[in-house]
Scaffold this active site. Structure first.
Site, PDB file in Angstrom:
ATOM      1  N   TYR A   1       0.851  -1.195   0.000  1.00  0.00           N
ATOM      2  CA  TYR A   1       0.000   0.000   0.000  1.00  0.00           C
ATOM      3  C   TYR A   1       0.882   1.238   0.000  1.00  0.00           C
ATOM      4  O   TYR A   1       1.514   1.570   0.988  1.00  0.00           O
ATOM      5  CB  TYR A   1      -0.901  -0.028   1.236  1.00  0.00           C
ATOM      6  CG  TYR A   1      -1.848   1.126   1.402  1.00  0.00           C
ATOM      7  CD1 TYR A   1      -2.167   1.981   0.345  1.00  0.00           C
ATOM      8  CD2 TYR A   1      -2.464   1.351   2.623  1.00  0.00           C
ATOM      9  CE1 TYR A   1      -3.048   3.025   0.504  1.00  0.00           C
ATOM     10  CE2 TYR A   1      -3.360   2.402   2.800  1.00  0.00           C
ATOM     11  CZ  TYR A   1      -3.645   3.232   1.742  1.00  0.00           C
ATOM     12  OH  TYR A   1      -4.529   4.277   1.909  1.00  0.00           O
TER      13      TYR A   1
ATOM     14  N   LYS B   1      -1.703  -1.519  -3.771  1.00  0.00           N
ATOM     15  CA  LYS B   1      -2.756  -0.513  -3.736  1.00  0.00           C
ATOM     16  C   LYS B   1      -2.097   0.845  -3.897  1.00  0.00           C
ATOM     17  O   LYS B   1      -1.279   1.248  -3.078  1.00  0.00           O
ATOM     18  CB  LYS B   1      -3.521  -0.588  -2.409  1.00  0.00           C
ATOM     19  CG  LYS B   1      -4.547   0.517  -2.215  1.00  0.00           C
ATOM     20  CD  LYS B   1      -5.133   0.466  -0.803  1.00  0.00           C
ATOM     21  CE  LYS B   1      -6.038   1.659  -0.534  1.00  0.00           C
ATOM     22  NZ  LYS B   1      -6.529   1.670   0.868  1.00  0.00           N
TER      23      LYS B   1
END
Length: 298
Positions: A138, A167
């Protein structure tokens, strides 16, 4: 051998954490999970940034994951938010989530420490080596001040068989283009920003980790499915329609204040945050209410 690809294709909701009387409101949390399952969500992400992870205790953090796994009961994936700015803590949380039966782990870019790219690589490799769970990296420089360079993402993807996805929440479509060029074939990139879902997916992202999914899960599922099926006419029409809502949820205050405030107005949870977060002021509450009324959510 790398693990099977296409694990993270689809729509995921970064869940809020409902509180009541300074404790986690598990009844409201379970009801939130049920709404996600009924909408056909691919998975949920408990105790990420949207779930106020910096302010829950370690015991609460693990219990939220346990309840999420138990109540989801296989209806969709549980991507446990188990990242931390201390590698040892991230390993501890991730191993515990694995024992609880989580399907995978979301690993936020270590915040405040401002590690170098080599430090990021060593951090993520240590976490990956400590678990069998599939991992979604992320990158969110707005929160952590550093981002995962495309070259670092590619290095991790090639060196760690269970690092399968990233992400991306850097707010730049060009970042997706750079990542697509760098990472191995099949490595999955997901949008971390609702308003950028359509352009990200048109450039090669395979899904979305959504904030808006907390209140309009069915809409977010349809938007991502339209992109995955190549129906960009439908996706663009939905993008145009819902952009004012997406924008309000991300601009009125820091996430998760607007999305939780929206959930409060819709009757899904109590109006309670953990300090240092506080609710919207009167003016911004009125603005959010007007947007929700415009979309017939109240």
């Amino acid at each position: 051998m790398r693990q099977k690809r296409a694990m993270f294709e689809g729509t995921y909701t970064a869940l809020i954490t409902p509180f009541r009387n300074d404790t986690v409101d598990y009844d409201a949390f379970r009801a939130l999970i049920d709404r996600q399952a009924e909408a056909g969500m691919t998975g949920i992400v408990p105790v990420g940034t949207t779930g106020e992870s910096p302010t829950v205790t370690t015991e609460e953090h693990l219990e939220i994951i346990r309840v999420a796994v138990e109540h989801t009961a296989g209806r969709m994936q549980v991507v446990a938010g188990t990242g931390a700015n201390a590698t040892a803590e991230a390993i501890h949380l991730t191993k515990a989530a694995e024992e609880m039966g989580a399907d995978s782990s979301l690993q936020v870019c270590p915040y405040y420490n401002k590690p170098s790219q080599e430090g990021l690589y060593q951090h993520y490799k240590a976490v990956a080596d400590a678990t069998k769970l599939p991992i979604m990296l992320y990158s969110v420089p707005g929160r952590s001040t550093v981002s995962i360079a495309p070259e670092t993402a590619a290095r991790l993807a090639n060196d760690c068989p269970n690092i399968l996805s990233l992400k991306e929440a850097g707010g730049s479509v060009d970042r997706i283009n750079q990542l697509v060029q760098a990472v191995p074939e099949g490595f999955e990139l997901l949008s971390g920003d609702d308003p950028l879902t359509v352009p990200f997916m048109s450039c090669g992202a395979t899904g979305l980790v959504s904030v808006a999914g907390n209140i309009i899960p069915d809409v977010m599922v349809r938007l991502v499915n339209a992109c995955l099926s190549g129906d960009y006419a439908e996706a663009l029409a939905m993008q145009k329609k819902y952009y004012p809502l997406f924008n309000a949820l991300m601009s009125l205050d820091t996430n998760p204040v607007p999305i939780k405030s929206a959930a409060v107005m819709m009757g899904h949870c109590a109006d309670e945050f953990r300090l240092p977060l506080v609710g919207l002021n009167e003016k911004k509450s009125a603005q959010l209410k007007a947007v929700l009324e415009e979309f017939e959510l109240l």
